[in-house]
Design an enzyme around this catalytic site. Sequence first.
Site, PDB file in Angstrom:
ATOM      1  N   ASP A 181       0.831  -1.247   0.190  1.00 48.11           N
ATOM      2  CA  ASP A 181       0.012  -0.061  -0.056  1.00 48.11           C
ATOM      3  C   ASP A 181       0.914   1.112  -0.095  1.00 48.11           C
ATOM      4  O   ASP A 181       1.504   1.439   0.998  1.00 48.11           O
ATOM      5  CB  ASP A 181      -0.946  -0.146   1.295  1.00 48.11           C
ATOM      6  CG  ASP A 181      -1.732   1.090   1.417  1.00 48.11           C
ATOM      7  OD1 ASP A 181      -1.603   1.973   0.617  1.00 48.11           O
ATOM      8  OD2 ASP A 181      -2.303   1.094   2.443  1.00 48.11           O
ATOM      9  N   ILE A 182       0.797   2.080  -1.055  1.00 43.69           N
ATOM     10  CA  ILE A 182       1.407   3.146  -1.225  1.00 43.69           C
ATOM     11  C   ILE A 182       1.375   4.560   0.068  1.00 43.69           C
ATOM     12  O   ILE A 182       2.432   4.887   0.380  1.00 43.69           O
ATOM     13  CB  ILE A 182       1.254   4.081  -2.658  1.00 43.69           C
ATOM     14  CG1 ILE A 182       2.351   4.897  -2.843  1.00 43.69           C
ATOM     15  CG2 ILE A 182      -0.204   4.714  -2.565  1.00 43.69           C
ATOM     16  CD1 ILE A 182       2.518   5.080  -4.345  1.00 43.69           C
TER      17      ILE A 182
ATOM     18  N   SER B 271      -3.225   4.658 -14.241  1.00 45.21           N
ATOM     19  CA  SER B 271      -3.920   4.202 -15.076  1.00 45.21           C
ATOM     20  C   SER B 271      -4.419   2.745 -15.234  1.00 45.21           C
ATOM     21  O   SER B 271      -5.206   2.189 -16.333  1.00 45.21           O
ATOM     22  CB  SER B 271      -3.548   4.733 -16.371  1.00 45.21           C
ATOM     23  OG  SER B 271      -3.748   6.134 -17.012  1.00 45.21           O
ATOM     24  N   THR B 272      -3.648   1.930 -14.563  1.00 44.12           N
ATOM     25  CA  THR B 272      -3.981   0.406 -14.757  1.00 44.12           C
ATOM     26  C   THR B 272      -5.128  -0.179 -14.093  1.00 44.12           C
ATOM     27  O   THR B 272      -5.384  -1.237 -14.240  1.00 44.12           O
ATOM     28  CB  THR B 272      -2.617  -0.270 -14.262  1.00 44.12           C
ATOM     29  OG1 THR B 272      -2.309  -0.346 -13.011  1.00 44.12           O
ATOM     30  CG2 THR B 272      -1.469   0.140 -15.084  1.00 44.12           C
ATOM     31  N   GLY B 273      -5.756   0.585 -13.223  1.00 43.92           N
ATOM     32  CA  GLY B 273      -7.221   0.203 -12.503  1.00 43.92           C
ATOM     33  C   GLY B 273      -8.117   0.737 -13.220  1.00 43.92           C
ATOM     34  O   GLY B 273      -8.627   0.009 -14.315  1.00 43.92           O
TER      35      GLY B 273
ATOM     36  N   GLY C 298      -9.989   3.494  -5.825  1.00 46.18           N
ATOM     37  CA  GLY C 298      -8.675   3.124  -6.267  1.00 46.18           C
ATOM     38  C   GLY C 298      -7.570   3.673  -4.960  1.00 46.18           C
ATOM     39  O   GLY C 298      -7.836   3.903  -3.995  1.00 46.18           O
ATOM     40  N   VAL C 299      -6.542   4.024  -5.706  1.00 46.96           N
ATOM     41  CA  VAL C 299      -5.392   4.544  -4.970  1.00 46.96           C
ATOM     42  C   VAL C 299      -5.823   5.887  -4.381  1.00 46.96           C
ATOM     43  O   VAL C 299      -5.222   6.514  -3.486  1.00 46.96           O
ATOM     44  CB  VAL C 299      -3.944   4.400  -5.848  1.00 46.96           C
ATOM     45  CG1 VAL C 299      -3.924   5.388  -6.906  1.00 46.96           C
ATOM     46  CG2 VAL C 299      -2.691   4.669  -4.687  1.00 46.96           C
ATOM     47  N   ASP C 300      -6.446   6.597  -5.165  1.00 46.41           N
ATOM     48  CA  ASP C 300      -6.832   8.038  -5.027  1.00 46.41           C
ATOM     49  C   ASP C 300      -7.570   8.037  -3.605  1.00 46.41           C
ATOM     50  O   ASP C 300      -7.413   8.688  -2.841  1.00 46.41           O
ATOM     51  CB  ASP C 300      -7.936   8.553  -6.176  1.00 46.41           C
ATOM     52  CG  ASP C 300      -8.010  10.141  -6.141  1.00 46.41           C
ATOM     53  OD1 ASP C 300      -7.298  10.717  -5.325  1.00 46.41           O
ATOM     54  OD2 ASP C 300      -8.626  10.555  -6.895  1.00 46.41           O
TER      55      ASP C 300
END
Length: 166
Positions: free
Chosen positions: A10-11, A117-119, A32-34
Site C-alpha cells: 500500500d503506497i 491508469s492500470t486500475g 482506487g489509490v486516490d
Amino acid sequence: MSSIEIVEGDITKLDVDAIVNAANNSLLGGGGVDGAIHSVAGPELLEDCRNLNGCETGEAKITDGYNLPAKYIIHTVGPVWKGGNNKEDELLAECYKNCFRLTEEYGIKTIAFPAISTGVYRFPVDGATQIAVQETKKYLKEHPNLEKVIFVCFNDEVYSSYKNYL
Ligand code: AR6
C-alpha cells in the site's frame, strides 16, 4: 547512484519524500489509490485540492502529504484506455515526466509511484509498466540527484510486469 525499486503493498504507508496519486481531472478524490490516499491523508487534503482547479490528463500538481508519512503528494491524471489510438502512451509518459519535473522543483529525493491508469482507467499493465520504466530510466540518467524511485505494486500482475522490465 540512483536506485529503482519495486515493492508490493500500500503506497500510503511509505515513508518517502513524495507519493504519486493516480487521480482524476477534478482532483476531488475517487476510488482506487486516490481513495486510499485521501482517506489516510485526511480532510485537509480535499480542502487543498479544491483550490487547485483540477488537473489536465498528463499534467501533475503537488500538495502537502498531511497525515501521510510522505511529505508531499504529487497528483497526476493518467489517460483512460480507449483502445490505444488516442495518445494513451504519450499521455501516460507525460504523467511520469511531469511528476519528475516537480521532484526537481521541490527538492524531492525519494518518490513512489502506483501503476498509474492500470486500475479503473484500464490501461494494459505491460504497456503501462514499460512506459513507467522507460521514462524513469531516461530521467535518472540526466538527474542522478533523484535518489530513489519506487514502483508500488498492489497486485501480482503489476509486480511481475515490473520485474520483467527491470
Ligand atoms: N497502493 C498502491 N497501489 C494501489 C493502491 C494502494 N493503496 N490502491 C490501488 N492501487 P487506480 P487509475 C493500484 O484505479 O487506473 C480513481 O477513482 C491499482 O491496483 O487507483 O489511474 C481516480 O479518482 C492499480 O494497479 O487508478 C480516477 O477516477 C493502480 O493503483 C481513477 O480511479 C491504479 O489504479 C484513476 O484510475
